[in-house]
Design an enzyme around this catalytic site. Sequence first.
Site, PDB file in Angstrom:
ATOM      1  N   GLU A 243       0.828  -1.206   0.000  1.00 32.71           N
ATOM      2  CA  GLU A 243       0.000   0.000   0.000  1.00 32.71           C
ATOM      3  C   GLU A 243       0.861   1.254   0.000  1.00 32.71           C
ATOM      4  O   GLU A 243       0.474   2.279  -0.571  1.00 32.71           O
ATOM      5  CB  GLU A 243      -0.943   0.001   1.204  1.00 32.71           C
ATOM      6  CG  GLU A 243      -2.105  -0.970   1.114  1.00 32.71           C
ATOM      7  CD  GLU A 243      -1.823  -2.335   1.702  1.00 32.71           C
ATOM      8  OE1 GLU A 243      -2.758  -3.133   1.842  1.00 32.71           O
ATOM      9  OE2 GLU A 243      -0.637  -2.613   2.024  1.00 32.71           O
ATOM     10  N   ASP A 318     -23.783   0.480  12.630  1.00 32.04           N
ATOM     11  CA  ASP A 318     -22.858   0.177  11.539  1.00 32.04           C
ATOM     12  C   ASP A 318     -23.405   0.666  10.205  1.00 32.04           C
ATOM     13  O   ASP A 318     -24.478   1.259  10.128  1.00 32.04           O
ATOM     14  CB  ASP A 318     -22.572  -1.325  11.492  1.00 32.04           C
ATOM     15  CG  ASP A 318     -21.157  -1.616  11.025  1.00 32.04           C
ATOM     16  OD1 ASP A 318     -20.902  -1.484   9.817  1.00 32.04           O
ATOM     17  OD2 ASP A 318     -20.309  -1.945  11.870  1.00 32.04           O
TER      18      ASP A 318
END
EC number: 4.1.1.98
Length: 519
Positions: A243, A318
């Site tokens: 990354e 959530d």
Amino acid sequence: MKYKDLRDFIHSLEQRGELRRITQPVSPALEMTELCDRVLRAGGPALLFDAPDGYRFPVLGNLFGTPRRVALGMGVDADDNATLASLRDIGRLLSALKEPDPPKSLKDAGKLLSLAKAVWDMGPKTVSAPPCQEIVWEGDDVDLHKLPIQTCWPGDAGPLLTWGLTVTRGPNKTRQNLGIYRQQLIGRNKLIMRWLAHRGGALDFREFALKHPGQPYPVAVVLGADPATALGAVTPVPDTLSEYQFAGLLRGARTELAKCLTPGVDTLQVPARAEIVLEGFIHPQQGAPAPAPEGAPPRPTAGAAAGYEHALEGPYGDHTGYYNEQEWFPVFTVERITMRRDAIYHSTYTGKPPDEPAVLGVALNEVFVPLLQKQFSEITDFYLPPEGCSYRMAIVQMKKSYAGHAKRVMFGVWSFLRQFMYTKFIVVVDEDVNVRDWKEVIWAITTRVDPARDTVLVENTPIDYLDFASPVAGLGSKMGLDATNKWPGETQREWGRPIEMDAAVKARVDRLWTEIGLS
């Protein structure tokens, strides 16, 4: 434009009118969520809370609250109309990195070598005296309650760290993994690390526990990384690329890293210009654990990782729009906190779409399209509706070539990327249907689908642990709908012929339209 750190990005957004400073006191407990939610739903700017009630650290929210800001964070300076096309260019870059095409000419070979050189040149570099270590808290000074960690919803179990980039490494790997996992605050220096079993951090942890049972597992959590690194952590980067390298490609400059200071965690490296870094360990369980509360799920007992300290996480509101069930996850003990002077705390909330993860999903959808097309050339478009909680429903547009082709594409999508493992519903349509227009998708379903013939049901597949609709946590079913025109072998009837106006008549009415005064 490229950004060397979060502050550089904030400055640019403010100049563009894409960021608003809030000088009034606002509480991280519920109030920031309500403000951010209203602004995001209106397509408004990022918010920088300069005076969070009871805290000295400013809080940054809604940073990636529009697809345009996601594109800007990836280094693409495009207007709203060009944003999605620019994100597809990033997807093509990832596709080339994941599976390069064999060169057909010297020119192609030169391009491939140039790409390989660009990746090589973007390897991260380690710096000394990094800004992220200008201030260091150790020992009794380590207190997570000093940070303005949000409590997002009234039924939440407590404050929740949301935008932390978790840095891990497996025992047999040189490449570090970056992942974003929510973390519940449960003490002065304790967080619950909620990583699902298939995520990179959890895989690294399990491999470490198998190879080094009973040894503390080092972890670092980065708060306030530069936008390229933050977005690299949520992008499907090929396993052969870190990354940090991908962030360098987006930024056009190598990612500067700093070694963590804590002995044992100093094997990990974090972005040198990050705002705040938490360093610590997941420790082995000392003594017999306390019994699980009545009505709670049982503690984990299988596998080497079960021998480490765990705690019951949640419930939390959530991205589904519901509170999730409680579950056991490892406890992360913070040994040291380092930060920049005048550090900024980066945060978000999750809730019923649209929220910031849903917006990220809309943007990353465009990155996914070239990756899918590389593997399945018949796919002409792909859409993850944000109303489907970012990934639970996919609409696939394809160029159909034979009977049963749509079903092949369904199974291909489900098995291609880890991101699609939890996609519950796939609808496949022909090229004449706009996958981003629900009216057209519903028309295709209602006119081209026979429920018995064109529905695919697959049982006992991996499903999102947060999906309470499944009969068993983590295991459920999937459904595919073939809403394409049917070919010989798929139907015995004459298939419908779509209505279409004569082209000459349409041209005539186009000329009349203005004369009549209807435009």
